[in-house]
Design a protein around this motif. Structure first.
Motif, mmCIF file in Angstrom:
data_model
loop_
_atom_site.group_PDB
_atom_site.id
_atom_site.type_symbol
_atom_site.label_atom_id
_atom_site.label_comp_id
_atom_site.label_asym_id
_atom_site.label_seq_id
_atom_site.Cartn_x
_atom_site.Cartn_y
_atom_site.Cartn_z
ATOM 1 N N ARG A 178 0.812 -1.218 0.000
ATOM 2 C CA ARG A 178 0.000 0.000 0.000
ATOM 3 C C ARG A 178 0.845 1.268 0.000
ATOM 4 N NH1 ARG A 178 -0.253 1.732 5.403
ATOM 5 N NH2 ARG A 178 0.612 0.198 6.862
ATOM 6 N N PHE A 179 2.191 1.104 -0.013
ATOM 7 C CA PHE A 179 3.065 2.272 0.039
ATOM 8 C C PHE A 179 3.459 2.738 -1.359
ATOM 9 C CE2 PHE A 179 4.236 0.222 4.166
ATOM 10 C CZ PHE A 179 3.717 1.214 4.981
ATOM 11 N N LYS A 180 3.389 4.048 -1.588
ATOM 12 C CA LYS A 180 3.957 4.658 -2.778
ATOM 13 C C LYS A 180 5.380 5.055 -2.434
ATOM 14 C CE LYS A 180 3.076 8.105 -6.338
ATOM 15 N NZ LYS A 180 2.182 9.198 -6.813
ATOM 16 N N LEU A 181 6.352 4.532 -3.194
ATOM 17 C CA LEU A 181 7.751 4.664 -2.804
ATOM 18 C C LEU A 181 8.405 5.912 -3.378
ATOM 19 C CD1 LEU A 181 8.928 0.970 -3.306
ATOM 20 C CD2 LEU A 181 8.174 2.065 -1.190
ATOM 21 N N LYS A 182 9.253 6.538 -2.572
ATOM 22 C CA LYS A 182 10.127 7.612 -3.024
ATOM 23 C C LYS A 182 11.526 7.023 -3.194
ATOM 24 C CE LYS A 182 7.555 11.314 -0.746
ATOM 25 N NZ LYS A 182 7.636 12.442 0.228
ATOM 26 N N PRO A 183 12.148 7.190 -4.384
ATOM 27 C CA PRO A 183 13.432 6.524 -4.662
ATOM 28 C C PRO A 183 14.530 6.818 -3.644
ATOM 29 C CG PRO A 183 12.504 7.444 -6.669
ATOM 30 C CD PRO A 183 11.641 7.928 -5.551
ATOM 31 N N GLN A 184 14.496 8.009 -3.039
ATOM 32 C CA GLN A 184 15.536 8.316 -2.063
ATOM 33 C C GLN A 184 15.325 7.594 -0.740
ATOM 34 O OE1 GLN A 184 13.277 10.364 -3.259
ATOM 35 N NE2 GLN A 184 12.649 11.966 -1.817
ATOM 36 N N LEU A 185 14.139 6.981 -0.585
ATOM 37 C CA LEU A 185 13.839 6.260 0.659
ATOM 38 C C LEU A 185 13.884 4.746 0.474
ATOM 39 C CD1 LEU A 185 10.841 8.424 1.968
ATOM 40 C CD2 LEU A 185 13.277 8.657 2.502
ATOM 41 N N ALA A 186 13.231 4.278 -0.575
ATOM 42 C CA ALA A 186 13.195 2.825 -0.824
ATOM 43 C C ALA A 186 12.836 2.571 -2.279
ATOM 44 C CB ALA A 186 12.196 2.144 0.094
ATOM 45 N N ARG A 187 13.318 1.425 -2.820
ATOM 46 C CA ARG A 187 13.017 1.065 -4.208
ATOM 47 C C ARG A 187 12.691 -0.426 -4.259
ATOM 48 N NH1 ARG A 187 17.415 4.035 -8.048
ATOM 49 N NH2 ARG A 187 15.814 3.503 -9.611
ATOM 50 N N TYR A 188 11.723 -0.753 -5.118
ATOM 51 C CA TYR A 188 11.218 -2.130 -5.180
ATOM 52 C C TYR A 188 11.273 -2.629 -6.622
ATOM 53 C CZ TYR A 188 7.817 -5.996 -4.952
ATOM 54 O OH TYR A 188 7.186 -7.211 -5.037
ATOM 55 N N PHE A 189 11.792 -3.855 -6.798
ATOM 56 C CA PHE A 189 11.923 -4.470 -8.122
ATOM 57 C C PHE A 189 11.248 -5.836 -8.097
ATOM 58 C CE2 PHE A 189 15.246 -1.402 -7.665
ATOM 59 C CZ PHE A 189 15.414 -0.847 -8.923
ATOM 60 N N ASN A 190 10.486 -6.127 -9.151
ATOM 61 C CA ASN A 190 9.707 -7.362 -9.198
ATOM 62 C C ASN A 190 9.489 -7.737 -10.657
ATOM 63 O OD1 ASN A 190 7.761 -9.377 -9.121
ATOM 64 N ND2 ASN A 190 6.131 -8.049 -8.373
ATOM 65 N N ASN A 191 9.969 -8.922 -11.063
ATOM 66 C CA ASN A 191 9.743 -9.372 -12.447
ATOM 67 C C ASN A 191 8.717 -10.501 -12.529
ATOM 68 O OD1 ASN A 191 11.100 -11.597 -11.481
ATOM 69 N ND2 ASN A 191 12.788 -11.498 -12.955
ATOM 70 N N GLY A 192 7.944 -10.690 -11.446
ATOM 71 C CA GLY A 192 6.957 -11.749 -11.409
ATOM 72 C C GLY A 192 7.497 -13.055 -10.886
ATOM 73 N N LYS A 193 8.824 -13.192 -10.869
ATOM 74 C CA LYS A 193 9.456 -14.408 -10.367
ATOM 75 C C LYS A 193 10.282 -14.137 -9.120
ATOM 76 C CE LYS A 193 9.846 -16.410 -15.012
ATOM 77 N NZ LYS A 193 10.779 -16.895 -16.065
ATOM 78 N N ARG A 194 10.943 -12.977 -9.111
ATOM 79 C CA ARG A 194 11.805 -12.620 -7.985
ATOM 80 C C ARG A 194 11.517 -11.194 -7.542
ATOM 81 N NH1 ARG A 194 16.584 -12.142 -9.715
ATOM 82 N NH2 ARG A 194 16.118 -12.445 -11.920
ATOM 83 N N HIS A 195 11.856 -10.923 -6.280
ATOM 84 C CA HIS A 195 11.530 -9.628 -5.680
ATOM 85 C C HIS A 195 12.761 -9.075 -4.958
ATOM 86 C CE1 HIS A 195 7.178 -10.757 -6.023
ATOM 87 N NE2 HIS A 195 7.694 -11.965 -5.850
ATOM 88 N N MET A 196 12.984 -7.773 -5.083
ATOM 89 C CA MET A 196 14.094 -7.115 -4.382
ATOM 90 C C MET A 196 13.628 -5.760 -3.866
ATOM 91 S SD MET A 196 17.898 -6.060 -5.795
ATOM 92 C CE MET A 196 17.287 -4.977 -7.111
ATOM 93 N N LEU A 197 13.905 -5.495 -2.619
ATOM 94 C CA LEU A 197 13.575 -4.220 -1.991
ATOM 95 C C LEU A 197 14.861 -3.602 -1.449
ATOM 96 C CD1 LEU A 197 11.217 -2.321 -1.079
ATOM 97 C CD2 LEU A 197 11.210 -3.595 1.077
ATOM 98 N N ILE A 198 15.099 -2.340 -1.790
ATOM 99 C CA ILE A 198 16.264 -1.614 -1.291
ATOM 100 C C ILE A 198 15.764 -0.539 -0.339
ATOM 101 C CG2 ILE A 198 18.310 -0.265 -1.912
ATOM 102 C CD1 ILE A 198 18.041 -1.485 -4.743
ATOM 103 N N VAL A 199 16.155 -0.618 0.912
ATOM 104 C CA VAL A 199 15.698 0.319 1.938
ATOM 105 C C VAL A 199 16.866 1.236 2.297
ATOM 106 C CG1 VAL A 199 14.668 0.581 4.212
ATOM 107 C CG2 VAL A 199 14.109 -1.419 2.814
ATOM 108 N N CYS A 200 16.754 2.503 1.900
ATOM 109 C CA CYS A 200 17.842 3.458 2.134
ATOM 110 C C CYS A 200 17.746 4.140 3.495
ATOM 111 C CB CYS A 200 17.849 4.522 1.038
ATOM 112 S SG CYS A 200 18.076 3.853 -0.619
ATOM 113 N N ARG A 201 16.561 4.164 4.083
ATOM 114 C CA ARG A 201 16.372 4.815 5.386
ATOM 115 C C ARG A 201 15.837 3.798 6.380
ATOM 116 N NH1 ARG A 201 19.117 9.379 5.558
ATOM 117 N NH2 ARG A 201 18.076 9.580 7.595
#
Length: 607
Positions: A494-517
């Motif tokens: 339910r979160f809308k992400l700001k790139p300077q805070l966090a970024r989310y990647f998903n290709n339907g098979k794998r998932h990656m979340l980068i949390v900067c703060r």
């Protein structure tokens, strides 16, 4: 008069010297304990890029406008990195350690004819440090390359006479002599230049080492079935084989051939049963005795696979398989194997570039296809960190098109004279999209491929809070390459992400979340409780000032996540390959001792 200090004395003093961290003390002791071994010894000539790496860390930054996409599902993501290959290899030591299956490189041959640049200057034949510079240059890169290879990985290196002997010795040192696979001789030119009054050089060499000992066979050409193979070898022991009814095609007339010895003096064949030939086949099972190459079970298995067996008029047996295994490649590579010369390679590249000469002496696509196909595996990851005109990627894409493979290729080259942008990238862009030759012939594109373009960038190596956060912020492209995951989403749950805070990647098979703060961690952990990753774990890279990846905060969802603390994971990988920051350590030692430390205790390289 200055007192002489030997290594043993310095090591003893280092054990109790104040002003050093444990890591600094360990690094200095390692340097002092290095011994010169039998083989090459050379004067180490520092590179500008190496000196820069003492103070800065390389990262990758994508040039998004040069991305070439594909509509093909599951198209391999090929990567082109513009930058010094020592920088790029350092970055790849984090993203691809132990993941590269095949490395092919065509390094400078150090001919003295403006083919080798060291610290922005050409190395010519009058340079007294010519070979030392080349060895310093190569050793640093080969040591990192070894780290990148998978356990069954192999490296192929093209070279000519100028550094052939030195390459063999340094390669044996880095990869171990027992892992030397062999040397191939490539017939590169039918019309070599007449530069010598003694010899015409129309051969170049490809040397190969494997990462570790393995028994994998290399795959050469598939044997054709134009002629039959003999069933016997003179050194084999005598065996009896039973041939099933109707399994032999008989070239003699129909009739009964009684028990006895048939054939020729050179190829005698003992018939142990009466042979009944009817309709050109053996009507009943029949036994033969000879120095056969197979045992009964092997014969039966091959007959089930459709083995063609022939009996000549003199009752000599031979066979032809329907599925010959590829032969082990011979050590001579020439046109008989379908491999072009460099002249043909040049003409092909000129056709690809609208009749323009953009690169001298490119390697043929056919040569790279042949060599890259030696190791079995259609899903291998291939690296070329002397990419030149980009032949290795071109060959990789053609191999995939021919055998349905999913090989991925990583190219690295600098941009001297705009080669990366205008030749390496442009060539493979045309190969993917298709092009028209100067004669108007349309060449279809290899569209089932994507290509991403990166440049190397730098972050300060000092571990201040600001630099650590900057490294994590700049590491997104590095992480995408590491995970082979590029499809970014603007929301996470339910979160809308700001790139300077966090970024989310998903290709339907794998998932990656980068949390900067780290302030977002509890909210993200709570949100993960409500998300279903379809049995796939979510990989979370989280900023941490230390090595703690906030495992306690994710305790309730630990079955869904894999946590990695950044930038510690990057620092740890780089620490294995970055040059030591030894100047500060020497200052501490010299201040303590009150004397100058001899530089030859630390400098110089030997194998």
């Amino acid at each position: 008069m200055r007192r002489h200090i030997d290594k043993a004395e310095l090591i003893s003093k280092l054990q109790t010297l104040e002003g050093l961290t444990n890591e600094e003390r360990s690094n200095l002791i390692d340097l002092l304990r290095q011994h010169k071994k039998y083989g090459l010894v050379w004067e180490d000539k520092p590179e500008d890029v190496e000196e820069r790496l003492r103070d800065e860390l390389p990262v990758l930054k994508e040039v998004k406008e040069r991305f070439i996409s594909s509509d093909a599902p599951d198209a391999p993501n090929h990567i082109l990195i513009e930058g010094d290959n020592l920088e790029a290899l350092t970055a790849l030591s984090y993203t691809h350690e132990g993941k590269i299956d095949v490395i092919y490189i065509d390094p400078p041959y150090n001919t003295g004819n403006k083919d080798f640049v060291y610290n922005d200057s050409f190395v010519d034949t009058e340079d007294s440090y010519r070979h030392s510079k080349w060895l310093s240059f190569m050793s640093k890169r080969l040591k990192i390359a070894k780290r990148l290879l998978s356990d069954k990985g192999v490296i192929f290196i093209s070279i000519d006479e100028n550094e052939l002997a030195q390459l063999r010795i340094i390669g044996d040192e880095v990869f171990l002599q027992k892992n030397f696979v062999g040397q191939w001789n490539w017939y590169k030119s039918a019309t070599p230049p007449a530069l010598s009054k003694k010899i015409k050089r129309n051969i170049e060499y490809i040397l190969c080492w494997q990462k570790g000992e393995n028994t994998e066979k290399f795959k050469g050409l598939q044997k054709t079935s134009s002629s039959n193979d003999p069933f016997t070898k003179p050194q084999n022991t005598f065996k009896e084989l039973l041939f099933a009814a109707n399994s032999i095609t008989c070239k003699m007339d129909d009739g009964i051939y009684p028990i006895g010895i048939y054939g020729t003096d050179k190829f005698p064949n003992e018939l142990l049963d009466d042979l009944v030939v009817e309709g050109g086949k053996n009507k009943f099972p029949v036994r033969f005795k000879n120095r056969f190459i197979w045992i009964q079970t092997t014969l039966d298995e091959n007959i089930k696979k459709g083995l063609y067996i022939e009996l000549s008029k003199k009752l000599v047996l031979s066979y032809k398989r329907s599925d010959y295994a590829p032969e082990v490649p011979p050590n001579l590579i020439d046109t008989s194997l379908g491999v072009d010369t460099t002249e043909n390679a040049g003409r092909q590249l000129i056709e690809l570039f609208d009749g323009r000469v953009v690169f001298d002496y490119p390697k043929p696509v056919s040569l790279l296809k042949y060599v890259l196909n030696f190791p079995y595996g259609k899903d291998s990851t291939i690296l070329d960190f002397f990419a030149g005109s980009g032949t290795t990627l071109h060959a990789t894409m053609q191999l995939n098109a021919e055998d349905g493979g999913h090989r991925q290729c990583i190219l690295v080259t600098n941009n001297e004279n705009n080669i990366c942008e205008e030749v390496t990238y442009e060539r493979n862009k045309r190969v993917i999209n298709g092009y028209t030759t100067p004669k108007g012939v349309k060449v279809e594109g290899l569209k089932a491929n994507t290509l991403r373009y990166y440049k190397t960038d730098y972050i300060s190596r000092d571990r201040t809070q600001k630099n650590m956060r900057d490294l994590v912020a700049a590491a997104t492209d590095l992480l995408c390459v590491k995970e082979d995951l590029y499809e970014e989403k603007k929301t996470f749950g339910r979160f809308k992400l700001k790139p300077q805070l966090a970024r989310y990647f998903n290709n339907g098979k794998r998932h990656m979340l980068i949390v900067c703060r780290e302030e977002l961690i509890d909210e993200i952990a709570e949100e993960i409780k409500n998300l279903d990753f379809a049995g796939k774990r979510l990989k979370i890279y989280v900023f941490s000032p230390g090595r703690y990846a906030f495992t306690d905060n994710f305790r309730e969802v630990e079955d869904k996540v894999e946590l990695v603390a950044l930038p510690a994971a990057i620092y740890d990988a780089y620490q294995k390959v970055l040059p030591k920051r030894r100047e500060k350590l020497l200052e501490v030692l010299e201040k303590e001792e009150g004397t100058k430390i001899p530089t030859d205790l630390f400098d110089g390289q030997g194998v």
